[in-house]
Design a protein around this motif. Structure first.
Motif, mmCIF file in Angstrom:
data_model
loop_
_atom_site.group_PDB
_atom_site.id
_atom_site.type_symbol
_atom_site.label_atom_id
_atom_site.label_comp_id
_atom_site.label_asym_id
_atom_site.label_seq_id
_atom_site.Cartn_x
_atom_site.Cartn_y
_atom_site.Cartn_z
ATOM 1 N N ASP A 34 0.830 -1.204 0.000
ATOM 2 C CA ASP A 34 0.000 0.000 0.000
ATOM 3 C C ASP A 34 0.869 1.260 0.000
ATOM 4 N N VAL A 35 1.912 1.267 0.824
ATOM 5 C CA VAL A 35 2.826 2.420 0.868
ATOM 6 C C VAL A 35 3.536 2.584 -0.482
ATOM 7 N N LEU A 36 3.916 1.465 -1.100
ATOM 8 C CA LEU A 36 4.554 1.521 -2.404
ATOM 9 C C LEU A 36 3.623 2.148 -3.433
ATOM 10 N N HIS A 37 2.356 1.769 -3.406
ATOM 11 C CA HIS A 37 1.354 2.366 -4.306
ATOM 12 C C HIS A 37 1.308 3.881 -4.125
ATOM 13 N N ARG A 38 1.271 4.304 -2.870
ATOM 14 C CA ARG A 38 1.147 5.736 -2.578
ATOM 15 C C ARG A 38 2.348 6.487 -3.120
ATOM 16 N N HIS A 39 3.537 5.957 -2.865
ATOM 17 C CA HIS A 39 4.749 6.646 -3.286
ATOM 18 C C HIS A 39 4.848 6.741 -4.803
ATOM 19 N N ARG A 40 4.530 5.636 -5.490
ATOM 20 C CA ARG A 40 4.660 5.646 -6.946
ATOM 21 C C ARG A 40 3.559 6.470 -7.592
ATOM 22 N N ALA A 41 2.381 6.503 -6.985
ATOM 23 C CA ALA A 41 1.306 7.347 -7.511
ATOM 24 C C ALA A 41 1.632 8.822 -7.311
ATOM 25 N N GLY A 42 2.388 9.107 -6.230
ATOM 26 C CA GLY A 42 2.710 10.493 -5.932
ATOM 27 C C GLY A 42 3.965 10.997 -6.598
ATOM 28 N N GLY A 43 4.658 10.163 -7.286
ATOM 29 C CA GLY A 43 5.875 10.693 -7.876
ATOM 30 C C GLY A 43 6.579 9.790 -8.777
#
Length: 232
Positions: A223-232
């Motif tokens: 989930d954290v990986l999704h957030r980071h890649r979606a954000g940048g």
């Protein structure tokens, strides 16, 4: 250009020690997020920054490649590598198999001194981690110190070495858990449950809790990986 904050001066050290110093500095920079996935690592620039020749730099990069933190690309040189969702899940499933076994074996032979070390590591994690950047940076070594203290009590050094190697591969993704509101409280509670199972000398409970802790962490890491890649 690479950030100046990653460098420590290693030029006055013997070659083997210089290689270790360079490797440690780069590993910390990757795990702390100073060097992001995809960042190129030019050997000449690193050698200049660390004050060494390219030989210890290359040795350090090869060690980090073995740890899954760096990859060598044809015609491009070394770069920081990351894990895919499938990688995180697979490494975590392997960790769960090994760590539940190590934890159960540890409880079966745990001494009072072993338990005291685990208690100290638990207290250090609770006191030393937070959702602030420095607290997240400390969470990696403090988290390993707690779990490693449990597994060390099993007296299986080769198993411990394998577990630590797998932990290093996913550590930077686990550190990101503390970005999530309330996650520190949950992690502290899960660690306390593991500590309580150790105190009761309950191998079945500590194995079950260890497995669940790791697999739940894998879901959060994705989930954290999704957030980071979606954000940048």
């Amino acid at each position: 250009m690479l950030p100046a904050s990653i460098y420590t001066r290693a030029g006055d050290e013997p070659r083997g020690i210089a290689s270790e110093s360079v490797g440690n500095a780069l590993r910390d920079a990757i795990l702390d997020g100073l060097l992001a996935e995809g960042q190129a690592l030019p050997q000449s620039e690193l050698a200049s920054g660390f004050g060494v020749s390219t030989i210890p730099v290359r040795e350090a990069l090869k060690q980090l490649e073995a740890e899954g933190l760096v990859a060598f690309q044809p015609n491009r040189g070394a770069m920081v590598t990351g894990l895919s969702e499938a990688d995180i899940i697979e490494f975590s499933e392997i960790r769960a198999l090994l760590e539940e076994r190590a934890a159960a074996q540890a409880v079966a032979r745990m001494t009072r001194l072993d338990l005291a070390r685990i208690e100290d590591a638990y207290d250090a994690f609770v006191a030393g981690t937070s959702d602030a950047p420095d607290g997240m940076a400390r969470s990696g070594p403090l988290n390993w110190a707690f779990h490693g203290a449990i597994y060390a009590a099993a007296g299986r050094p080769r198993l411990l070495e394998m577990i630590e190697g797998l932990h290093r591969r996913v550590d930077r993704y686990i550190r990101g858990h503390l970005e999530i509101a309330g996650r520190k409280h949950v992690t502290d509670a899960e660690h306390l449950a593991l500590l309580a199972a150790c105190r009761r000398r309950d191998p079945d409970a500590v194995a079950r809790l260890t497995r669940q802790h790791i697999l739940d962490a894998a879901t959060i890491s994705v989930d954290v990986l999704h957030r980071h890649r979606a954000g940048g």
